[in-house]
Design a protein around this motif. Structure first.
Motif, PDB file in Angstrom:
ATOM      1  N   VAL A  11       0.923  -1.591   0.313  1.00  0.00           N
ATOM      2  CA  VAL A  11       0.227   0.301  -0.003  1.00  0.00           C
ATOM      3  C   VAL A  11       0.655   0.995  -0.209  1.00  0.00           C
ATOM      4  CG1 VAL A  11      -1.696   1.067   1.415  1.00  0.00           C
ATOM      5  CG2 VAL A  11      -2.228  -0.859   1.120  1.00  0.00           C
ATOM      6  N   ALA A  12       1.875   1.542   0.847  1.00  0.00           N
ATOM      7  CA  ALA A  12       3.073   2.222   0.946  1.00  0.00           C
ATOM      8  C   ALA A  12       3.696   2.803  -0.562  1.00  0.00           C
ATOM      9  CB  ALA A  12       4.071   2.379   1.589  1.00  0.00           C
ATOM     10  N   GLY A  13       4.050   1.615  -1.245  1.00  0.00           N
ATOM     11  CA  GLY A  13       4.428   1.330  -2.561  1.00  0.00           C
ATOM     12  C   GLY A  13       3.404   1.961  -3.133  1.00  0.00           C
ATOM     13  N   VAL A  14       2.452   1.729  -2.769  1.00  0.00           N
ATOM     14  CA  VAL A  14       1.339   2.153  -3.953  1.00  0.00           C
ATOM     15  C   VAL A  14       1.191   3.453  -4.020  1.00  0.00           C
ATOM     16  CG1 VAL A  14      -1.287   2.277  -4.741  1.00  0.00           C
ATOM     17  CG2 VAL A  14      -0.296  -0.140  -4.861  1.00  0.00           C
ATOM     18  N   VAL A  15       0.738   4.297  -2.720  1.00  0.00           N
ATOM     19  CA  VAL A  15       0.629   5.492  -2.796  1.00  0.00           C
ATOM     20  C   VAL A  15       2.085   6.402  -3.254  1.00  0.00           C
ATOM     21  CG1 VAL A  15       0.316   7.300  -1.098  1.00  0.00           C
ATOM     22  CG2 VAL A  15      -0.846   5.106  -0.570  1.00  0.00           C
ATOM     23  N   GLY A  16       2.957   5.244  -2.650  1.00  0.00           N
ATOM     24  CA  GLY A  16       4.837   6.517  -3.354  1.00  0.00           C
ATOM     25  C   GLY A  16       4.438   6.621  -4.709  1.00  0.00           C
ATOM     26  N   ALA A  17       3.749   5.335  -5.765  1.00  0.00           N
ATOM     27  CA  ALA A  17       4.380   5.247  -6.620  1.00  0.00           C
ATOM     28  C   ALA A  17       3.144   6.293  -7.448  1.00  0.00           C
ATOM     29  CB  ALA A  17       4.468   3.837  -7.541  1.00  0.00           C
ATOM     30  N   LEU A  18       2.072   6.768  -7.179  1.00  0.00           N
ATOM     31  CA  LEU A  18       0.927   6.897  -7.576  1.00  0.00           C
ATOM     32  C   LEU A  18       2.180   8.952  -7.314  1.00  0.00           C
ATOM     33  CD1 LEU A  18      -2.495   5.819  -6.230  1.00  0.00           C
ATOM     34  CD2 LEU A  18      -1.551   6.061  -8.512  1.00  0.00           C
ATOM     35  N   GLY A  19       2.312   9.197  -6.232  1.00  0.00           N
ATOM     36  CA  GLY A  19       2.915  10.514  -5.534  1.00  0.00           C
ATOM     37  C   GLY A  19       3.590  10.740  -7.083  1.00  0.00           C
ATOM     38  N   LEU A  20       4.757   9.685  -7.156  1.00  0.00           N
ATOM     39  CA  LEU A  20       5.748   9.900  -8.053  1.00  0.00           C
ATOM     40  C   LEU A  20       5.491  10.515  -8.912  1.00  0.00           C
ATOM     41  CD1 LEU A  20       8.781  10.463  -8.440  1.00  0.00           C
ATOM     42  CD2 LEU A  20       8.585   7.596  -8.393  1.00  0.00           C
ATOM     43  N   TRP A  21       4.132   9.087  -9.524  1.00  0.00           N
ATOM     44  CA  TRP A  21       3.404   9.439 -11.116  1.00  0.00           C
ATOM     45  C   TRP A  21       3.028  10.681 -11.420  1.00  0.00           C
ATOM     46  CZ3 TRP A  21      -0.832  11.171 -13.451  1.00  0.00           C
ATOM     47  CH2 TRP A  21      -1.002  10.532 -15.212  1.00  0.00           C
TER      48      TRP A  21
END
Length: 517
Positions: free
Chosen positions: A235-245
């Motif tokens: 979940v932390a990785g998904v949130v981070g990936a969305l923010g980075l995108w």
């Protein structure tokens, strides 16, 4: 600011303010933990007073040094050359011929954007040591940066162009759905876990963090605890990936400007503007990571000469023309960029590779997945039967996955010719289909290991001055692969080939090609 002599200009004077603000941020970030550490040995006011004095000294020194840099830096854009003079004790003088300038990229971090400034990077597209092929103006006003970009990249319009100018692609917010299925998400999830442990170690609280996690799962089986932790990291990785995108691709736009210049603009906080001359373009690469490919999407990268990685900005991938988007959109953008009716990456009829290539990939898959299973089995037989169950579980999961990926990698192999382009496709975790101009191939490298020679296959690598510099056709049939290389770039491989005429079972003649060893 203009200089009274010969058109020389200075950088924007607000560079001193930028440096002062940056140094203040650095001083605050480093000073707070130092002050708290000193507070245990002296009164709090005294600790903060000493840290404040040191911070002011640091800010003054950094600001003063940048003021000297500003005073000693000047640039000039003449009719024939772009020049930059800078330095106090060691004076640097850099000059680029205007006809050799191929890119003018603009970058602005959040602080520069607030102040209306940009960093300008002028490049010739050559790879040289010490950055001698680039001139950086850091910073100038946004209006000055745009003026420099238009002036230095001004080219006569091509009246014969049949493809539209203006916007070729613009951001569709729905593309964000591809961010969580990229490889960035698990990497960011692991980084988040590592970051928490590292920060807790800095403050001497790593043991408390571990104990707190253990207390939360005191009555929970180990398997479920691992599942919950993996899900939390995911979940932390998904949130981070969305923010980075969002940070990288917000405000994205791909444009073709008059005179044949492609321009990519993107970025939420840090704005980036990357310009590329179409005459430097040698093709495109359609990149489909496994997760993105499962959702029917692809990314488009440019295969162009002279794209130098910006070491100051690790996120500035200069080759990306289109982020992960629906495959139909990727095909359309590829065709527009190449000025083709249909993109060669989908128009080419790819030749499949022999079964020997499939056998080789299956062997690699088993060689990668079986050793851990065998190690666990041996340890289980000698130490504890629990490891035997673990070995069986690994075999039941890892071996089928490895075989499926190997078969997919074989299906993805292919090569062909589409008009002025040669096309090669390979990969499974990261499938890539490259369309490379045949005129851009400057050489062929042929590799054949002992095992490849026994299987009758070889690897062809097209060498080019663009993109990655080399693009390979893996495990092609020996005669067919050589014939493909000869047809793709006539005359380049001919001096090394021996033509053979073989008779097939039906009595027909079949031309083949071999190369002497």
């Amino acid at each position: 600011m203009s200089s009274p002599q010969d058109g020389w200009r200075r950088l924007d004077r607000r560079t001193v303010l930028v440096t002062a603000l940056v140094m203040a941020g650095v001083a605050a970030g480093a000073g707070l933990p130092i002050a708290l550490g000193l507070a245990g040995a002296m009164p709090l006011w005294q600790a903060f007073g000493r840290v404040l004095a040191g911070a002011l000294l640091l800010i003054a020194a950094g600001t003063g040094a940048d003021y000297v840099r500003w005073r000693r830096t000047r640039y000039r854009i003449g009719p024939e050359r772009a020049e930059l003079h800078t330095g106090l004790l060691l004076v640097q003088r850099r000059s680029l011929a205007r006809e050799r300038i191929r890119s003018v990229d603009l970058t602005a971090n959040p602080l520069l954007r607030v102040l209306g400034l940009v960093k300008v990077r002028i490049g010739t597209g050559e790879h040289t040591a010490g950055g001698e092929s680039t001139v950086e103006l850091d910073p100038v006003s946004r209006a000055e940066g745009e003026r420099l970009r238009r002036e230095l990249l001004a080219r006569a319009a091509d009246p014969s162009g049949t493809h539209r100018e203006g916007t070729l692609a613009a951001l569709d917010p729905s593309w964000i759905r591809y961010a969580p299925v990229s490889f960035v998400a698990p990497l960011l999830g692991g980084a988040a876990v590592g970051g928490v442990m590292q920060v807790s170690e800095w403050f001497g609280a790593q043991g408390k963090v571990i104990d707190w996690v253990g207390d939360r799962f005191r009555d929970t089986p180990v398997v479920w605890m691992l599942v919950v932790l993996v899900v939390a990291a995911g979940v932390a990785g998904v949130v981070g990936a969305l923010g980075l995108w969002i940070e990288m691709w917000w405000n994205y736009r791909l444009e073709r400007e008059p005179g044949g210049t492609l321009r990519v603009r993107r970025g939420l906080f840090t704005a980036r503007s990357i310009s590329m001359e179409e005459r430097r373009l040698r093709g495109v690469e359609l990149v489909e990571p496994l997760g993105v490919r499962m959702f029917g999407a692809a990314r488009v990268d440019a295969v162009a000469t002279g794209l130098v990685k910006d070491d100051d900005d690790k996120h500035a991938d200069l080759t990306v023309l289109l982020p992960a988007a629906p495959r139909a959109m990727a095909d359309e953008v590829s065709a527009q960029v190449l000025r083709e009716t249909v993109t060669p990456t989908s128009a080419a009829r790819l030749t499949g590779h022999p079964r020997a290539a499939r056998t080789r990939r299956l062997r690699w898959a088993l060689a990668a997945s079986l050793p851990p299973v065998l190690v666990l089995a041996v340890l289980g037989a000698r130490v504890t039967s629990v490891l035997l169950y673990l070995a069986a579980a690994c075999a039941a999961v890892a071996v089928p996955i490895a075989v499926i990926l190997a078969l997919d990698a074989y299906r993805n192999l292919g090569h062909g010719i589409s008009g002025a382009y040669l096309v090669a496709r390979s990969g499974t975790v990261r499938r890539a289909t490259v369309a490379l101009q045949r005129s851009g191939v400057i050489g062929w490298t042929l590799k054949q290991s002992v095992f490849q020679r026994r299987a009758g296959v070889l690897t062809l690598t097209a060498t080019t001055a663009a993109g990655a510099g080399a693009y390979s056709v893996y495990d092609a049939a020996e005669g067919e692969g050589l014939a493909f290389a000869s047809e793709a770039v006539p005359g380049l491989l001919e001096p090394f080939l021996i033509r053979e005429e073989r008779t097939t079972g039906c009595g027909a003649a079949d031309d083949g090609a071999t190369i002497p060893v």
